[in-house]
Design a protein around this motif. Structure first.
Motif, short mmCIF file in Angstrom:
data_model
loop_
_atom_site.label_atom_id
_atom_site.label_comp_id
_atom_site.label_asym_id
_atom_site.label_seq_id
_atom_site.Cartn_x
_atom_site.Cartn_y
_atom_site.Cartn_z
N ASN A 11 25.04 2.10 78.81
CA ASN A 11 26.28 2.82 78.51
C ASN A 11 26.47 4.05 79.39
O ASN A 11 27.41 4.82 79.20
CB ASN A 11 26.35 3.21 77.03
CG ASN A 11 25.19 4.10 76.60
OD1 ASN A 11 24.43 4.59 77.42
ND2 ASN A 11 25.05 4.29 75.29
N TYR A 32 26.16 18.01 77.91
CA TYR A 32 27.43 17.33 78.17
C TYR A 32 28.10 18.02 79.35
O TYR A 32 28.20 19.25 79.40
CB TYR A 32 28.34 17.39 76.94
CG TYR A 32 27.83 16.54 75.79
CD1 TYR A 32 28.17 15.20 75.70
CD2 TYR A 32 27.00 17.09 74.82
CE1 TYR A 32 27.70 14.41 74.65
CE2 TYR A 32 26.52 16.31 73.77
CZ TYR A 32 26.86 14.97 73.69
OH TYR A 32 26.38 14.20 72.66
N SER A 108 29.95 9.95 66.77
CA SER A 108 31.22 10.46 66.25
C SER A 108 30.99 11.67 65.37
O SER A 108 30.06 11.70 64.56
CB SER A 108 31.94 9.39 65.42
OG SER A 108 33.15 9.91 64.90
N HIS A 178 36.61 12.41 72.51
CA HIS A 178 36.56 11.08 73.12
C HIS A 178 36.63 11.14 74.64
O HIS A 178 36.19 10.19 75.32
CB HIS A 178 37.68 10.21 72.56
CG HIS A 178 37.51 9.87 71.11
ND1 HIS A 178 36.36 9.30 70.61
CD2 HIS A 178 38.34 10.05 70.04
CE1 HIS A 178 36.48 9.13 69.30
NE2 HIS A 178 37.67 9.58 68.93
N TYR A 181 32.72 13.83 75.13
CA TYR A 181 31.48 13.64 74.39
C TYR A 181 31.15 12.15 74.29
O TYR A 181 31.31 11.52 73.25
CB TYR A 181 31.58 14.30 73.02
CG TYR A 181 31.32 15.78 73.08
CD1 TYR A 181 30.13 16.33 72.63
CD2 TYR A 181 32.26 16.65 73.63
CE1 TYR A 181 29.87 17.68 72.71
CE2 TYR A 181 32.03 18.02 73.72
CZ TYR A 181 30.83 18.52 73.25
OH TYR A 181 30.58 19.87 73.35
N LYS A 182 30.67 11.63 75.39
CA LYS A 182 30.36 10.21 75.49
C LYS A 182 29.08 10.07 76.33
O LYS A 182 28.73 10.97 77.10
CB LYS A 182 31.53 9.47 76.15
CG LYS A 182 31.94 10.07 77.49
CD LYS A 182 33.31 9.61 77.90
CE LYS A 182 33.71 10.27 79.22
NZ LYS A 182 35.08 9.99 79.61
N LYS A 212 30.35 3.20 75.77
CA LYS A 212 30.63 3.97 76.98
C LYS A 212 32.10 4.37 76.99
O LYS A 212 32.97 3.61 76.58
CB LYS A 212 30.31 3.11 78.20
CG LYS A 212 30.54 3.78 79.54
CD LYS A 212 30.13 2.83 80.67
CE LYS A 212 30.25 3.50 82.02
NZ LYS A 212 29.81 2.61 83.12
N GLY A 213 32.38 5.58 77.46
CA GLY A 213 33.75 6.04 77.54
C GLY A 213 34.33 5.83 78.93
O GLY A 213 33.64 5.40 79.85
#
Length: 412
Positions: A11, A32, A108, A178, A181-182, A212-213
């Motif tokens: 991911n 992050y 989340s 979203h 923060y991935k 994964k974003g």
């Protein structure tokens, strides 16, 4: 030398492991790759607000601190213009608790409206106490927009103004989460008394299933080269007049950064520095003065900052600083002076790395600059700086057309 191993989950989560069997502890550090520079100018303070929201409960863990305290763990976080960093220190046998907690809030947040209201109030109060109601607290709120005209360093991490935090909606919070923060926008550093195999096992167990974003492509405005001397005068009920002088310089990953950093040390690090020796001890124009670099990822600032002695005017004090700069630029320093500040700078790095947490955070931040191994080469880069390099940087940076000055007057 900080030995480390590195791998990546499917991911996109980057994982770095540093083994240290001499300690009974482990550090779990998640960085992050988002800071206040990633915000929009009309909506600032989000990165810092999120630092608070991340402790307000996640999807399956209503209380973050309670389970961590039960296993002897401690945690904290910080936000800068460049990054947001979360860290846990706990006994090695309880390592999995940290993986559980960090993975759940990466998966989340709870998105509880009550949590947003509580943390919004906390941040607003912090804004008031630290920046608006504290002597000199608003100096950087005034200085940043004077120095930066385009780049998003022109507002403080706390935000540009309180109203931006007051107007944050839950949709804003979800969008920010979203986007940034991935797993593929983060690095997980595990350091301490465990094994690579265990870190791989726990990483797969707790983080691999987090989706994964979308790739977040950072495209920040480039700050134009400053070509004119800038001045701002403000007045407030503070104990004494103060002077802030900002000069544009290279970013943290630039090869010239080390010469500029040492230049600032020669000018104003400690009581043996030029500024302190001449302007505090001899001329007694300042009660305190220092020089330092901001260490920003993008092109940052070399700062000269001082508080004036009673009865000294800002005009007289500022002239004395410029006279010292001019003398410094026209004269060459000797090798022994440079070696002294080199040794001090390198010893700071060495002593800092005694702490396991510092090693973990340094690896994480170096990852954001493109190479975690840069932590092992800073000493040699410092020692490679020459007298000519210092002189070159002084003549390039310490000029009036590259300066922004905040004159902070004490209101009687």
């Amino acid at each position: 030398m900080i030995q480390f191993e590195r791998f990546e989950l499917k991911n996109g989560l980057q994982v770095i492991f540093h083994e240290d069997l001499t300690t009974p502890m482990v550090v779990v550090n998640i960085l992050y790759n988002v800071g206040s520079r990633d915000e929009e100018e009309h909506r600032t303070g989000f990165a810092h607000l999120f630092e608070h929201l991340m402790f307000g409960g996640s999807l399956n863990v209503p209380s973050y601190d309670e389970p961590l305290q039960k296993v002897g763990g401690e945690n904290n976080a910080f936000t800068s213009p460049d990054i947001t960093n979360y860290y846990i220190t706990l006994p090695a046998e309880n390592l999995e608790t940290a993986f559980w907690l960090e993975s759940d809030r990466m998966l989340s947040l709870s998105f509880d409206p009550k949590v947003l209201e509580v943390q919004r109030s906390v941040v607003i109060e912090e804004f008031k106490q630290r920046y608006l109601n504290q002597p000199y607290g608003d100096a950087w709120l005034k200085l940043r927009p004077l120095v930066y005209k385009e780049h998003s360093y022109k507002w403080a991490t706390i935000g540009k103004e309180i109203q931006h935090i007051e107007k944050v909606t839950m949709e804003d919070v979800k969008d920010f989460f979203h986007r940034f923060y991935k797993p593929n926008n983060a690095v997980l550093v595990v350091a301490g008394n465990t094994s690579l195999e265990e870190v791989k096992r726990l990483s797969e167990k707790w983080f691999a299933e987090i989706p994964k974003g979308k790739t977040n492509k950072r495209s920040l405005p480039i700050e134009p080269i400053q070509t004119e001397f800038r001045v701002l005068e403000i007045e407030a009920p503070v104990p004494a007049d103060a002077l802030y002088m900002a000069f544009h310089m290279e970013g943290r990953g630039d090869e010239k950064y080390y010469a500029t950093d040492l230049l600032s040390d020669i000018l104003g690090r400690g009581k043996s520095s030029l500024l302190y020796n001449k302007l505090v001890q001899k001329q007694q124009l300042f009660s305190a003065i220092s020089a330092y670099v901001m260490g920003s990822s993008d092109p940052g600032l070399l700062m000269i900052q001082g508080q004036l002695s009673a009865g000294v005017s800002l005009a007289e004090a500022e002239k004395a600083v410029w006279d010292l700069i001019e003398d410094f630029r026209s004269a060459s320093i000797d090798d022994s002076t440079l070696q002294k500040v080199k040794n001090k700078a390198e010893s700071t790095i060495v002593f800092g790395e005694v702490e396991l947490l510092n090693r973990a955070m340094n690896l994480a931040y170096a990852w954001t600059l493109g190479d975690p191994d840069m932590v092992n080469h800073e000493g040699e880069k410092i020692q490679a700086v020459t007298v000519a390099d210092i002189q070159e940087q002084a003549n390039k940076i310490l000029v009036k057309s590259n300066a922004s000055v905040l004159r902070y007057k004490s209101k009687q």
